[in-house]
Design a protein around this motif. Sequence first.
Motif, short mmCIF file in Angstrom:
data_model
loop_
_atom_site.label_atom_id
_atom_site.label_comp_id
_atom_site.label_asym_id
_atom_site.label_seq_id
_atom_site.Cartn_x
_atom_site.Cartn_y
_atom_site.Cartn_z
N GLY A 245 -39.11 -11.22 45.93
CA GLY A 245 -37.88 -11.19 46.01
C GLY A 245 -37.16 -10.36 47.53
O GLY A 245 -38.47 -9.70 47.80
N LEU A 246 -36.16 -10.44 47.62
CA LEU A 246 -35.87 -9.58 48.90
C LEU A 246 -35.98 -8.18 48.93
O LEU A 246 -36.39 -7.47 49.86
CB LEU A 246 -34.11 -9.96 49.52
CG LEU A 246 -33.84 -9.46 50.68
CD1 LEU A 246 -34.55 -10.22 52.01
CD2 LEU A 246 -32.22 -9.81 50.54
N GLY A 247 -35.69 -7.47 47.83
CA GLY A 247 -36.02 -5.98 47.62
C GLY A 247 -37.43 -5.42 47.93
O GLY A 247 -37.53 -4.57 48.88
N GLU A 248 -38.41 -6.41 47.45
CA GLU A 248 -39.75 -5.73 48.01
C GLU A 248 -40.16 -6.30 49.27
O GLU A 248 -40.69 -5.35 50.04
CB GLU A 248 -40.71 -6.54 47.04
CG GLU A 248 -42.17 -6.75 47.49
CD GLU A 248 -42.71 -4.98 47.16
OE1 GLU A 248 -43.65 -4.99 47.67
OE2 GLU A 248 -41.99 -4.59 46.14
N ALA A 249 -39.46 -7.28 49.72
CA ALA A 249 -39.74 -7.55 51.28
C ALA A 249 -38.98 -6.49 51.99
O ALA A 249 -39.69 -6.16 53.05
CB ALA A 249 -39.01 -8.86 51.63
N ILE A 250 -37.80 -6.13 51.50
CA ILE A 250 -37.37 -5.04 52.42
C ILE A 250 -38.33 -3.57 52.29
O ILE A 250 -38.42 -2.94 53.32
CB ILE A 250 -35.94 -5.03 52.03
CG1 ILE A 250 -35.05 -5.90 52.31
CG2 ILE A 250 -35.23 -3.29 52.71
CD1 ILE A 250 -33.49 -5.77 51.98
N ALA A 251 -38.64 -3.35 51.25
CA ALA A 251 -39.60 -2.16 50.91
C ALA A 251 -40.80 -2.10 52.04
O ALA A 251 -41.26 -1.36 52.48
CB ALA A 251 -39.65 -2.07 49.53
#
Length: 288
Positions: free
Chosen positions: A165-171
């Motif tokens: 998901g995008l949240g993990e990618a941003i992290a």
Amino acid sequence: MKPGPAARLRALLADNRLLVMPCCFDALSARLIEAAGFGVTFMSGFAVAAARLSLPDTGLMCYAEALDQGRSICQAVRIPVIGDADTGYGNAINVKRTVQGYAAAGFAGVMIEDQVWPKRCGHTLGKAVVERAEAIARIQAAVDARNEGQDILIVARTDARGTHGLGEAIARAEAFAAAGADILFIEAPASVDEMATLCRAVPGRHLANMLEGGRTPILPLQQLQELGFALAAYPLTLLSAAVRAMQDALADLGHGRDPSARLMPFDELRRLVGFQAYEEEEKRYRQG
């Protein structure tokens, strides 16, 4: 002394204008990009695996093959070249060696990603990423190689959007930036909103991957810049165009048609590959 490839790339990035990067797959395609007036190019792993080996981008091309192709590309042009180095071809120590090798070959930048090995194209099914700690260690190793004397920019890529998901990618992108990466690349955002979110969420220079037929929307250059991207890569545009042109010429020949209307004039082709420059240089050493 003329500035090196990395210094030239840094100067281009300092203008804060979107850099458009048609991606190359060999020395000739890189020279065409330079001749068309583009200031930077990117050696696409997908395109090189296809053009050099006629194999899919699934980890079948090794470090030595990628490095050899990259050396030829860098020697053929004066514009800076960023090179796809997949996962760095091993553990953190391998990553450092890969960065050192790419810098010695003449690359201005090197891209390291967080997929498991064997990796695969970021817009295909079945990819997986390593744990976040290992992904950060890879980028830290690449940054350490740069800081230990290799004049090269580090492009840190994550494929976690498609798996976590995008949240993990941003992290992960935040962690890569904290480690010292020069350029951030979150692969395969699925919408314009996601593209805007990732640029807002993580300060730094972001790369957009404009793959025709892929998962990310193809946007006008002005919109990409407004969203906050610093670079726009077109990984398969030239390879796809070349394959279609060759298929069309072969179809003409196969049906007894003259393909010459499709072709570059012979004199222009000779000039492009350097015959004219060679002949002029040859005159300097002619005897009598």
